[in-house]
Design a protein around this motif. Structure first.
Motif, PDB file in Angstrom:
ATOM      1  N   VAL A  84     -10.598 -15.127 -22.587  1.00  0.00           N
ATOM      2  CA  VAL A  84     -11.240 -15.908 -23.648  1.00  0.00           C
ATOM      3  C   VAL A  84     -10.452 -15.731 -24.947  1.00  0.00           C
ATOM      4  O   VAL A  84      -9.672 -14.788 -25.100  1.00  0.00           O
ATOM      5  N   GLY A  85     -10.652 -16.657 -25.892  1.00  0.00           N
ATOM      6  CA  GLY A  85      -9.982 -16.566 -27.175  1.00  0.00           C
ATOM      7  C   GLY A  85      -8.477 -16.550 -27.005  1.00  0.00           C
ATOM      8  O   GLY A  85      -7.903 -17.320 -26.230  1.00  0.00           O
ATOM      9  N   SER A  86      -7.825 -15.642 -27.732  1.00  0.00           N
ATOM     10  CA  SER A  86      -6.367 -15.515 -27.657  1.00  0.00           C
ATOM     11  C   SER A  86      -5.935 -14.265 -26.905  1.00  0.00           C
ATOM     12  O   SER A  86      -4.827 -13.773 -27.083  1.00  0.00           O
ATOM     13  N   LEU A  87      -6.802 -13.752 -26.059  1.00  0.00           N
ATOM     14  CA  LEU A  87      -6.444 -12.551 -25.298  1.00  0.00           C
ATOM     15  C   LEU A  87      -5.252 -12.786 -24.382  1.00  0.00           C
ATOM     16  O   LEU A  87      -4.514 -11.851 -24.052  1.00  0.00           O
ATOM     17  N   ASP A  88      -5.037 -14.058 -23.998  1.00  0.00           N
ATOM     18  CA  ASP A  88      -3.877 -14.337 -23.151  1.00  0.00           C
ATOM     19  C   ASP A  88      -2.558 -14.203 -23.906  1.00  0.00           C
ATOM     20  O   ASP A  88      -1.486 -14.173 -23.299  1.00  0.00           O
ATOM     21  N   GLN A  89      -2.623 -14.125 -25.243  1.00  0.00           N
ATOM     22  CA  GLN A  89      -1.424 -13.883 -26.040  1.00  0.00           C
ATOM     23  C   GLN A  89      -1.077 -12.396 -26.093  1.00  0.00           C
ATOM     24  O   GLN A  89       0.043 -12.031 -26.449  1.00  0.00           O
ATOM     25  N   LEU A  90      -2.048 -11.571 -25.750  1.00  0.00           N
ATOM     26  CA  LEU A  90      -1.882 -10.114 -25.855  1.00  0.00           C
ATOM     27  C   LEU A  90      -1.747  -9.447 -24.495  1.00  0.00           C
ATOM     28  O   LEU A  90      -0.860  -8.622 -24.286  1.00  0.00           O
ATOM     29  N   VAL A  91      -2.634  -9.809 -23.586  1.00  0.00           N
ATOM     30  CA  VAL A  91      -2.697  -9.140 -22.284  1.00  0.00           C
ATOM     31  C   VAL A  91      -1.870  -9.911 -21.260  1.00  0.00           C
ATOM     32  O   VAL A  91      -2.099 -11.100 -21.021  1.00  0.00           O
ATOM     33  N   ARG A  92      -0.914  -9.215 -20.668  1.00  0.00           N
ATOM     34  CA  ARG A  92      -0.084  -9.807 -19.611  1.00  0.00           C
ATOM     35  C   ARG A  92      -0.483  -9.169 -18.284  1.00  0.00           C
ATOM     36  O   ARG A  92      -0.223  -7.983 -18.055  1.00  0.00           O
ATOM     37  N   PRO A  93      -1.122  -9.951 -17.412  1.00  0.00           N
ATOM     38  CA  PRO A  93      -1.617  -9.404 -16.143  1.00  0.00           C
ATOM     39  C   PRO A  93      -0.540  -8.681 -15.351  1.00  0.00           C
ATOM     40  O   PRO A  93       0.602  -9.142 -15.239  1.00  0.00           O
ATOM     41  N   ASN A  94      -0.938  -7.519 -14.846  1.00  0.00           N
ATOM     42  CA  ASN A  94      -0.081  -6.669 -14.016  1.00  0.00           C
ATOM     43  C   ASN A  94       1.084  -6.041 -14.784  1.00  0.00           C
ATOM     44  O   ASN A  94       1.926  -5.372 -14.185  1.00  0.00           O
ATOM     45  N   GLU A  95       1.135  -6.264 -16.100  1.00  0.00           N
ATOM     46  CA  GLU A  95       2.163  -5.622 -16.918  1.00  0.00           C
ATOM     47  C   GLU A  95       1.547  -4.631 -17.901  1.00  0.00           C
ATOM     48  O   GLU A  95       1.957  -3.475 -17.959  1.00  0.00           O
ATOM     49  N   ASN A  96       0.572  -5.089 -18.707  1.00  0.00           N
ATOM     50  CA  ASN A  96      -0.061  -4.185 -19.665  1.00  0.00           C
ATOM     51  C   ASN A  96      -1.582  -4.201 -19.570  1.00  0.00           C
ATOM     52  O   ASN A  96      -2.271  -3.653 -20.424  1.00  0.00           O
ATOM     53  N   GLY A  97      -2.129  -4.889 -18.556  1.00  0.00           N
ATOM     54  CA  GLY A  97      -3.575  -4.973 -18.395  1.00  0.00           C
ATOM     55  C   GLY A  97      -3.947  -6.018 -17.362  1.00  0.00           C
ATOM     56  O   GLY A  97      -3.125  -6.411 -16.536  1.00  0.00           O
ATOM     57  N   TRP A  98      -5.191  -6.492 -17.455  1.00  0.00           N
ATOM     58  CA  TRP A  98      -5.701  -7.468 -16.500  1.00  0.00           C
ATOM     59  C   TRP A  98      -6.468  -8.565 -17.251  1.00  0.00           C
ATOM     60  O   TRP A  98      -7.307  -8.266 -18.112  1.00  0.00           O
ATOM     61  N   LEU A  99      -6.222  -9.812 -16.934  1.00  0.00           N
ATOM     62  CA  LEU A  99      -6.992 -10.947 -17.424  1.00  0.00           C
ATOM     63  C   LEU A  99      -7.724 -11.569 -16.245  1.00  0.00           C
ATOM     64  O   LEU A  99      -7.108 -11.898 -15.227  1.00  0.00           O
ATOM     65  N   VAL A 100      -9.014 -11.744 -16.397  1.00  0.00           N
ATOM     66  CA  VAL A 100      -9.853 -12.249 -15.321  1.00  0.00           C
ATOM     67  C   VAL A 100     -10.512 -13.547 -15.773  1.00  0.00           C
ATOM     68  O   VAL A 100     -10.867 -13.701 -16.952  1.00  0.00           O
ATOM     69  N   LYS A 101     -10.654 -14.490 -14.860  1.00  0.00           N
ATOM     70  CA  LYS A 101     -11.307 -15.753 -15.177  1.00  0.00           C
ATOM     71  C   LYS A 101     -12.700 -15.501 -15.747  1.00  0.00           C
ATOM     72  O   LYS A 101     -13.440 -14.635 -15.261  1.00  0.00           O
ATOM     73  N   GLN A 102     -13.039 -16.247 -16.801  1.00  0.00           N
ATOM     74  CA  GLN A 102     -14.312 -16.049 -17.493  1.00  0.00           C
ATOM     75  C   GLN A 102     -15.485 -16.023 -16.510  1.00  0.00           C
ATOM     76  O   GLN A 102     -15.663 -16.922 -15.697  1.00  0.00           O
ATOM     77  N   GLY A 103     -16.256 -14.942 -16.611  1.00  0.00           N
ATOM     78  CA  GLY A 103     -17.454 -14.797 -15.804  1.00  0.00           C
ATOM     79  C   GLY A 103     -17.235 -14.274 -14.399  1.00  0.00           C
ATOM     80  O   GLY A 103     -18.201 -14.056 -13.657  1.00  0.00           O
ATOM     81  N   ASP A 104     -15.990 -14.031 -14.000  1.00  0.00           N
ATOM     82  CA  ASP A 104     -15.691 -13.562 -12.644  1.00  0.00           C
ATOM     83  C   ASP A 104     -15.891 -12.048 -12.572  1.00  0.00           C
ATOM     84  O   ASP A 104     -14.947 -11.265 -12.702  1.00  0.00           O
ATOM     85  N   MET A 105     -17.122 -11.647 -12.325  1.00  0.00           N
ATOM     86  CA  MET A 105     -17.439 -10.227 -12.304  1.00  0.00           C
ATOM     87  C   MET A 105     -16.754  -9.503 -11.150  1.00  0.00           C
ATOM     88  O   MET A 105     -16.321  -8.351 -11.292  1.00  0.00           O
ATOM     89  N   GLU A 106     -16.622 -10.164 -10.010  1.00  0.00           N
ATOM     90  CA  GLU A 106     -15.937  -9.527  -8.887  1.00  0.00           C
ATOM     91  C   GLU A 106     -14.472  -9.279  -9.210  1.00  0.00           C
ATOM     92  O   GLU A 106     -13.890  -8.263  -8.817  1.00  0.00           O
ATOM     93  N   GLY A 107     -13.864 -10.213  -9.968  1.00  0.00           N
ATOM     94  CA  GLY A 107     -12.482 -10.026 -10.387  1.00  0.00           C
ATOM     95  C   GLY A 107     -12.330  -8.849 -11.325  1.00  0.00           C
ATOM     96  O   GLY A 107     -11.346  -8.090 -11.252  1.00  0.00           O
ATOM     97  N   MET A 108     -13.333  -8.652 -12.203  1.00  0.00           N
ATOM     98  CA  MET A 108     -13.273  -7.515 -13.117  1.00  0.00           C
ATOM     99  C   MET A 108     -13.492  -6.208 -12.376  1.00  0.00           C
ATOM    100  O   MET A 108     -12.840  -5.188 -12.675  1.00  0.00           O
TER     101      MET A 108
END
Length: 338
Positions: free
Chosen positions: A266-290
């Motif tokens: 959400v927001g601009s978190l995709d500008q900061l968090v790079r999946p599998n490099e410095n964290g994880w970004l999960v599709k909004q509301g996907d609790m199983e993904g989190m």
């Protein structure tokens, strides 16, 4: 070299400490470090304020007004700042027209993108539709930028990385205001899926009482911490389950210390968090993904965790640090503060 602005006012209306206040603290410290005279102006005195103590401890000037427009006018006339920078809807609505009348250059930053309810939606609408009165308008995320009906630009949140040391903590934590937009209720749900792990909440807000009543035994509420500097070293993973965001300061504070972030996209978190490099970004509301991301962090070895930590620190230093952002802001000030 362009002459730096000497006297800068940062204006806000605030009762507590949250994302805006954290941004203001970093901005004030960054501008001061760049040899500017900086005053933080509180439009209304609501009593002892945690931000005021922190700012004064850092040698910054704080001005407490009484909420009256006349007091604001008189203070502006007396102090004659070179630039005013507003944060929050009340500061923007009140300060921009007065600054325009007094011919004091003004910038405004918009921090909030979530949908407002009740009277707040009208204040929010009026704030956005009077933004054109500012000389320069900023938004802390692309979704917020898209709501502004005037010329504006994206301005990255940032943190001072010069005195930050890496964290080697192990806590799974939520840091922020306990409100609907930040979704601490989702964090509570996550804690129930990992009953053998301890989950920690740092912050306060309108949902706290309800959440505590329904919380499992492994979820601990710590309230607002006077000094998060003492808390960050205990945290190993920051969870951001928000329904709406800009670019949260908590994420920057965590990653600057090498703490990876798992967040909904959400927001601009995709500008900061790079999946599998410095964290994880999960599709909004996907609790199983989190849940899967938290398991990934738990099951990783020390080498992998060290790599995530290294990448998180590098990301913040390169784009979201005082050194990266403040020179750009001062260059903007110089274009209209003459």
């Amino acid at each position: 070299m362009k002459k730096r602005t000497n006297n800068i006012w940062i204006v806000l209306d605030s009762r507590g400490f949250g994302g805006i206040e954290s941004h203001v603290e970093q901005l004030a410290l960054g501008l001061k470090a760049a040899n500017n005279q900086v005053s933080i102006v509180f439009l209304q005195n609501y009593g002892e304020h945690p931000l005021q103590r922190r700012l004064m401890f850092s040698g910054l000037d704080c001005i407490m007004l009484d909420g009256r427009i006349a007091s604001l006018w008189q203070a502006l006339k007396k102090e004659k700042p070179d630039v005013i920078h507003t944060h929050g809807y009340k500061a923007g609505i009140l300060v921009r027209p007065i600054a325009r009348l007094m011919k004091v250059p003004c910038a405004s930053t918009f921090h909030s993108g979530e949908k407002k309810e009740g009277k707040l939606q009208w204040y929010d609408w009026f704030d956005r539709h009077t933004a054109f009165l500012a000389n320069h308008v900023y938004a802390v995320s692309s979704p917020i930028l898209s709501t502004l009906p005037c010329s504006a630009k994206l301005a990255d949140n940032f943190v001072d990385t010069s005195k930050i040391t890496p964290s080697f903590g192990t806590e799974i934590a939520f840091v922020g205001r306990l409100c609907k937009e930040k979704a601490p209720d989702r964090f509570s749900v996550l804690s129930k899926r990992f009953p053998h792990l301890d989950f920690h909440v740092y912050g306060d807000g309108p949902l706290r009482s309800e959440l505590e009543q329904k919380a499992p035994d492994n979820l601990e509420f710590h309230g607002v911490q006077k000094e998060m500097h003492d808390v960050w070293p205990r945290i190993g993973l920051l969870v951001i389950p928000s329904r709406a965001e800009g670019l949260p300061m908590a994420a920057l504070e965590a990653m600057a210390r090498g703490i990876p972030v798992v967040a909904f996209n959400v927001g601009s978190l995709d500008q900061l968090v790079r999946p599998n490099e410095n964290g994880w970004l999960v599709k909004q509301g996907d609790m199983e993904g989190m849940i899967s991301a938290i398991q990934d962090w738990r099951q990783s070895d020390s080498v992998q965790k060290a790599q995530w930590s290294k990448e998180a620190i590098a990301t913040v230093k390169q784009r979201f640090s005082t050194e990266a952002v403040v020179p750009k802001l001062l260059a903007d000030y110089a274009t209209f503060a003459k």
